[in-house]
Design an enzyme around this catalytic site. Structure first.
Site, PDB file in Angstrom:
ATOM      1  N   GLY A   1       0.468  -0.691  -0.095  1.00 12.85           N
ATOM      2  CA  GLY A   1       0.181  -0.125   0.261  1.00 12.85           C
ATOM      3  C   GLY A   1       0.846   1.699  -0.380  1.00 12.85           C
ATOM      4  N   CYS A   2       0.073   2.448  -0.403  1.00 10.05           N
ATOM      5  CA  CYS A   2       0.751   3.530  -0.075  1.00 10.05           C
ATOM      6  C   CYS A   2       1.501   4.022   0.649  1.00 10.05           C
ATOM      7  CB  CYS A   2       0.106   4.656  -0.923  1.00 10.05           C
ATOM      8  SG  CYS A   2      -1.771   4.692  -0.250  1.00 10.05           S
ATOM      9  N   TYR A   3       1.035   3.899   1.523  1.00  9.86           N
ATOM     10  CA  TYR A   3       1.039   4.680   3.613  1.00  9.86           C
ATOM     11  C   TYR A   3       2.186   3.582   3.946  1.00  9.86           C
ATOM     12  CZ  TYR A   3      -2.936   7.758   3.994  1.00  9.86           C
ATOM     13  OH  TYR A   3      -3.752   8.729   4.099  1.00  9.86           O
TER      14      TYR A   3
END
EC number: 1.2.1.38
Lengths: 337, 337, 337, 337
Positions: free
Chosen positions: D153-155
């Protein structure tokens, strides 16, 4: 009617102050001043701040004669640089004016503080001792008596309004320093030309890691060490602070709610805090308003709080006006809502 | 491989040029220059433009010895102020370099133009005569032969790419001057500190009414008078032009479409225009790209055209690169898509 | 005290109206209504619009019984969809309420207009005939007598306030249609979820070329054909209109200034227009305020005017409040400055 | 040339993937798919994403026949919802395709994780076991061998790239949970209409306090509990993470620098991390690029790290492409710089 002057009136906080004073039923705006060498001298304030056209068209006067200016004023608002406030406040105080200083010059009574964080030796120890820290919701009794009120910085206002109820009620484990991350609009840097503030250069980023002068201001007045990391945001106004902290052993979510509600009753004419409880604070809900929105969430031994203010209002000008109102016995949010 | 240098490399267009040249398979980026007195001298370009870190870390050199610099270069990109381009271009030209000037110094061959609009008397009439206007889609044959290419301004590129097919095909009634309203991102003002560009001061507004120097540039090259009103927008990059014009008697929507399609074939490797026909151009579709999007709508005798470009790319750097590609026989969009 | 209700109170203009009515010394906010099927029914208004917390916490009631609602109201504000206003206004009018309609349902008395531009046949010809167009600065005498006031659209307000002084004074050559380019903030599209309004999809662009329903509204009330091109801007609030027009033969810049100053005296408590003359209007100077800023420049036979308003205030809610004040003999900017 | 298909190609990550695959010298984009019921079926991708016009005009096909699609593909990119990826991945894997899943469906091998955080029971335990977590800089050897790569995921990408060097080198005191505050652009919520994403409703704020599913993803892969607080920012793209942590006893700033430099060598063609050391990461330096910028500062026993990525690129699409490159032996940043 109280004669009110604003020194350093050309900046963003000065403009907001001018608008509020103009609108206040018990104050008369009698003078707007800039430094004697300012290129803005003699221009109408509304030439610099077009939104004030038709509302505050008074000219900016060069501040050349402190004594005369002081003699004619009941209330003096200093929206000046720290060094300037430090240098001129005494003149107004000696003349008997009420002085509301929006700079950092009289905020922290700690040895060596001004040398370390502001780069100058403080020359007015007596006035520094007498100054009252103008965190309106917390120092109401002292503000009502003071002649010199040091209005808190923008980051410290958001941070302390959120944390102080917990610290005062003994709910926080200050051994593990609360982590305060805050994002401010660009207006926090003042009205001036610089590469940092240049439109195309502004980009969300942290700055002043471990070294920002608002960290000791917060720790000092909160009596709890903190780690404070300010950020520059890609917007004009507002501050959002997100605070992560450890609760003292055994503290529950209900304890926190009780402390918050005790600190800030629901009557919003007595203070400028709005409790959101399980919601999170949103920047746009406070921009343009005098309120500080505070939300929080507890999980296990941790708490996350969010606090939002308009950096130019509750973080500067409207808090100064709250202090004026408290000091002079006016309803606290007069000219603010 | 052609040795390529960029003069005035510290600005926004300079940074874009450096990225493109680095990525171009037939060019070698051999030097980045700033004026001898620049505070940025000797810094890596990526220190000023963090997005280039790891991509263009070459240092900015002070431009102290024009002759030596010229002798080592095949291609010279001038991303300099108008006066600087005017003063130094000849030195590079005399040394046999190809010169691509992104300033206005060689764009308009009209008596008195430079005195009136740029405030200086042009000293290089011969080079001005020989310069080719680098509107890539329209002057391809001349660009392919030229030694000095004057890359068009940002507003003129968007405006002309939309209007030129109509003017050339005789579809416009130029008696009634086309009205060009265009909004530009703040980067169009260059990389510098100023109150105008200060983040909190930027606010959508028109400027330069009737007096912007791009108005005569457009009228001159289009051979049709226009009313041009530029606007500053609250964004970093991009230009959107909305153009309202009167068609010549009897001209139909189909005539317009035919003219547009004749001017810009669908093969996007031969040019950088994308026709939208009944759609309107959107800023974000072109930001970061080399394309100019053009849409239009006809009603009765009126036409409204919209054209969008990235002001730093098709309005400056990528158009310069298109010209380099045309001049040297490379596929036109090399290093651009 | 006049009992005031807002129908369609959940949207952006509804929220602004609620704030103003609450703050007005002669009005009592007695009811906020949404359609009977709205998911927002029974929520406090401040739950939808967090900035109103502590200011307007009244719940949104489902509008189920028109007659009872009408019987209890002196003033009715319709912030409803065009069709809804059309359908329910008569009920309130028959009950003797003053009705201020912010929709387009009663703005234009022209045959076939509603069928062509709004897609429905108007059923209330009598009320349409009796409605007064609430362009506050121009129809003051009629507004003061009317029972039904049709508050103008946002684009038409900015456009007409700028052009009307010229048309009325006969200074414009309306044969050559004035070209109005206007950029609006996204709030103009209302409070709703849609791909068009989705944050990542918003990008400066023109829309509704030649077909926007505000074009005939402007032309009709101005009595001068215009070409009107609206644009969606990448900001929340505000409208900037840039207008290019041809002056009648022999008209000078001084004639224009005289007409403007005659139309809008300097006393800003009598109207909400601020004349900038040679300056251009800036969006941020009017966002959050009730004012329309107008600037202009003349060159030869052409004039360029710029006008800026807050689309939700002077373009909707604050203009409605101006009309309420005019209608009831209150100072015109009560609750607005 | 490897035949590459993108499933769920209509969204923002899908569009980025399509652009990269088109530009990749060893890949052929053979199919773009959306769900069989999508309203976007049969539209060219460039109709939804105007910036792709002339670059990726391939139509979006309805995904009706998984087997045929799988049989014709060498590489499958799943830019689909978590549940969809979970349901269809096996079909492609059984057909022998390499599968790069950008959803969360195969990221975390922990009992009960999918039930608790994604609301479904995982049905493909075998493939979950075999999946390799595609954090490109850290799992290179495994990625090179895997058939199923679960792109992070991005985070988690921003957070782990900053913290992992410290955890791996044993420099962190994980007893005191690191505090991760991160701000994401609105595109992180995907391409869809919703009130939350509506332009006028977007306002800087924290969300998902203590409950965001990226918290356990980070803790699991980092092997260190963290407090993770995501924020919605008022911008389209990018993530900035600010991380405050406690160092293990005796750890110095030099130890940190050594660990960072050991983890990420300077050769930026081997990975996509740029070390800033004493500088702080800035959002705009990474938007539009495949890089993660990491800066840090140590004081006493505390460290503050900042990490910035483009959420759609290093936080999704370009990391997937890095994994494709690693898996197939291509230079790691092919098609990315």
């Amino acid at each position: 009617m109280l004669n009110t002057v604003i020194i350093g009136a050309s900046g963003y906080t000065g403009a907001e102050l001018a608008k509020m004073v103009s609108r206040h039923p018990q104050l008369t705006l009698t003078g707007l001043y800039v430094s004697a060498t300012s290129l803005d001298a003699n221009k109408p304030l509304s030439e610099l701040h077009g939104q004030l056209k038709g509302m505050v068209d008074l000219p900016l006067q060069p501040l050349t004669d402190l004594k005369t200016t002081a003699a004619a004023a009941d209330i003096v608002l200093l929206a000046t640089a720290h060094e300037v406030s430090h240098d001129i406040a005494a003149e107004f105080l000696d003349a008997g004016c009420q002085v509301f200083d929006l700079s950092g010059a009289f905020r922290v009574k700690a040895d060596g503080f001004y040398q370390q964080y502001y780069g100058f030796e403080h020359q007015y120890g007596q006035w520094l001792d007498n100054a009252v820290y103008g965190l309106a919701e917390w120092n109401q009794a002292d503000i009502a008596q003071a002649q010199l009120i040091a209005v808190p910085g923008c980051y410290p206002t958001a941070s302390q309004l959120a944390l102080k109820p917990l610290v005062v009620a003994g709910l926080l484990d200050c051994q593990q320093w609360p982590v305060i991350n805050a994002v401010s609009g660009v207006s926090g840097a003042g009205r001036k030309a610089s590469m940092t503030n240049s439109f195309c250069e502004v980009s969300l980023q942290a700055y002043g890691l471990f070294t920002h002068r608002h960290q000791p201001e917060i720790s000092h007045h909160l009596n709890c060490d903190v780690i404070f990391t300010p950020h520059l945001g890609n917007f004009k106004r507002g501050i959002l602070a997100t605070i992560t902290a450890k609760l003292a052993p055994g503290v529950t979510a209900d304890d926190v709610t009780a402390a918050m509600e005790a600190a800030y009753s629901n009557a919003t004419d007595q203070h400028a805090v709005r409790l959101l409880n399980n919601n999170t604070a949103q920047l746009d809900n406070v921009v343009g308003s005098c309120f500080c929105d505070i939300g929080w969430q507890v999980q296990g031994e941790h708490i996350i709080l969010t606090a939002a203010i308009d950096n130019l209002l509750k973080g500067a000008s409207s808090q100064a006006m709250q202090c004026i109102n408290i000091r002079n016995g006016f309803p606290q949010l007069t000219a603010l809502v």
